[in-house]
Design an enzyme around this catalytic site. Structure first.
Site, PDB file in Angstrom:
ATOM      1  CB  ALA A 259      -1.013   0.034   1.151  1.00  0.00           C
ATOM      2  CB  ALA A 260       4.451   2.034  -0.310  1.00  0.00           C
ATOM      3  N   GLY A 261       2.366   2.593  -2.571  1.00  0.00           N
ATOM      4  CA  GLY A 261       1.960   3.340  -3.767  1.00  0.00           C
ATOM      5  C   GLY A 261       0.574   3.950  -3.588  1.00  0.00           C
ATOM      6  CG  ASP A 262      -2.632   1.396  -3.027  1.00  0.00           C
ATOM      7  OD1 ASP A 262      -2.537   1.548  -4.254  1.00  0.00           O
ATOM      8  OD2 ASP A 262      -2.753   0.282  -2.480  1.00  0.00           O
TER       9      ASP A 262
HETATM   10  O1  RIB Z   1      -1.574  -1.949  -3.487  1.00  0.00           O
HETATM   11  C1  RIB Z   1      -1.695  -2.905  -2.454  1.00  0.00           C
HETATM   12  C2  RIB Z   1      -2.941  -3.701  -2.643  1.00  0.00           C
HETATM   13  O2  RIB Z   1      -2.828  -4.451  -3.826  1.00  0.00           O
HETATM   14  C3  RIB Z   1      -3.216  -4.722  -1.563  1.00  0.00           C
HETATM   15  O3  RIB Z   1      -3.924  -4.200  -0.471  1.00  0.00           O
HETATM   16  C4  RIB Z   1      -3.923  -5.831  -2.316  1.00  0.00           C
HETATM   17  O4  RIB Z   1      -5.248  -5.999  -1.958  1.00  0.00           O
HETATM   18  C5  RIB Z   1      -3.791  -5.474  -3.801  1.00  0.00           C
HETATM   19  O5  RIB Z   1      -4.938  -4.951  -4.323  1.00  0.00           O
END
Ligand code: RIB
Length: 320
Positions: A259-262
């Protein structure tokens, strides 16, 4: 420059996120097993994730008003994922529960190094069907439509067309990467890609800051205003009409990069929605991502704006 948080005279940006929701089954392992190898893991955990939901949570924790569009199954994971978003104040009125489908699942192996490997089973994410009239209403006056490629491509393309037509900027994270149709490029305002996605989309390596700058320029030439190429521990390269800048990341000990990119993307979107300059927004995203990777899991590791503003400043950027 330190980004300004929203104030009463400057209301929080409104962001619409179309994307996936997954329950992440996270296995911590010493290293990824080779073919035929049986490995003893350290632990297993069930953690809310999914690129769309993570980006929505990041936007909300940065202070935006967020609406999530997507699908979950009619199972316990779906209920848990919906509740998780609502706890962050995210509007789930357009989050559909699909009868008879399992909620999306991601199996994530996290190595001792903090690197991860992810396998996704889309489940209900594959059942997203846009209500164009409702989406049009939502994106009117919103700062961004944020979307990724974990929901069906034809629906993502329709959503981008609707948002663009309604005058709402589109921030696309084309992950997992797939080819982008020619007609779609000019409808994208801001593209956020990692090294692999950049290379897949423009055919040029993007491993070093210099290469990322060239790849970013090649992607901009397709009709996009701004491109960010994220480079993990080396930060990110921001490319716009003024050229390319390398923004280094602060040095931190990575526990889990999930989730770093998110997290980066949510902080970037909100800062841009607040009217922050592009480079300040990228810098804020890098600081948020640096905090994220120091905690395990996807959504629990996404920081709030106040924590980001208290975190160490990264080194200055350099023009490329
Ligand atoms: O970007 C990370 C996410 O990628 C995770 O939470 C996983 O569910 C996938 O969708």
């Amino acid at each position: 420059m330190t980004p300004k948080p929203s104030s009463a005279s400057n209301p929080p940006p409104r962001i619409v996120v179309l994307g996936s929701l997954n329950m992440d089954l996270v296995l911590r392992v010493p290293h990824a097993p080779a073919a035929g190898e049986t490995l003893q893991g350290h632990s297993i955990a069930t953690i809310p994730g999914g690129k769309g939901a993570n980006q929505a949570v990041s936007c909300a924790r940065e202070g935006a008003q967020v609406r999530m569009i997507g699908c979950v199954g009619d199972d316990a994971h779906g209920t848990a994922l919906r509740n998780a978003l609502e706890q962050d104040g995210i509007d789930t009125a357009m989050l559909r529960t699909v009868a008879g489908e399992p909620t999306g699942t991601a199996l994530i192996l996290v190595e001792d190094s903090g690197q991860n490997r992810i396998v996704i089973v889309p489940g209900a994410n594959a059942r997203v069907e846009l209500d164009e009239a409702a989406l049009k209403q939502q994106v009117q006056g919103a700062a961004f439509l944020v979307t990724q490629f974990e929901t069906p491509m034809d629906q993502v393309a329709r959503a981008i067309a609707v948002a663009h037509g309604a005058g709402c900027k589109v921030l696309l994270n084309p992950s997992p990467v797939q080819p982008i149709a020619d007609a779609l490029w000019p409808r994208i305002d801001t593209l956020v890609v990692n090294e692999i996605e950049a290379q897949t989309l423009c055919g040029q390596a993007a491993d070093t800051p210099q290469q990322a700058a060239q790849a970013g320029q090649a992607l901009r030439a397709k009709g996009i205003a701004r491109v960010v190429v994220t480079l993990g521990a080396r930060g990110a390269v921001a490319v716009d009409a003024d050229g390319a800048r390398h923004h280094p990341a602060p040095k931190v000990q990575a526990v889990d990069t999930t989730a770093a990119g998110d997290t980066f993307l949510g902080a970037l979107a909100v800062a841009l929605g607040e009217g922050q300059p592009f480079d300040d927004a990228v810098r804020l995203g890098i600081r948020a991502a640096a905090l994220c990777i120091q905690q395990p899991g996807a959504q629990p590791s996404i920081p709030r704006r106040d924590a980001v503003l208290q975190s160490p400043l990264p080194p200055d950027w350099t023009a490329l």
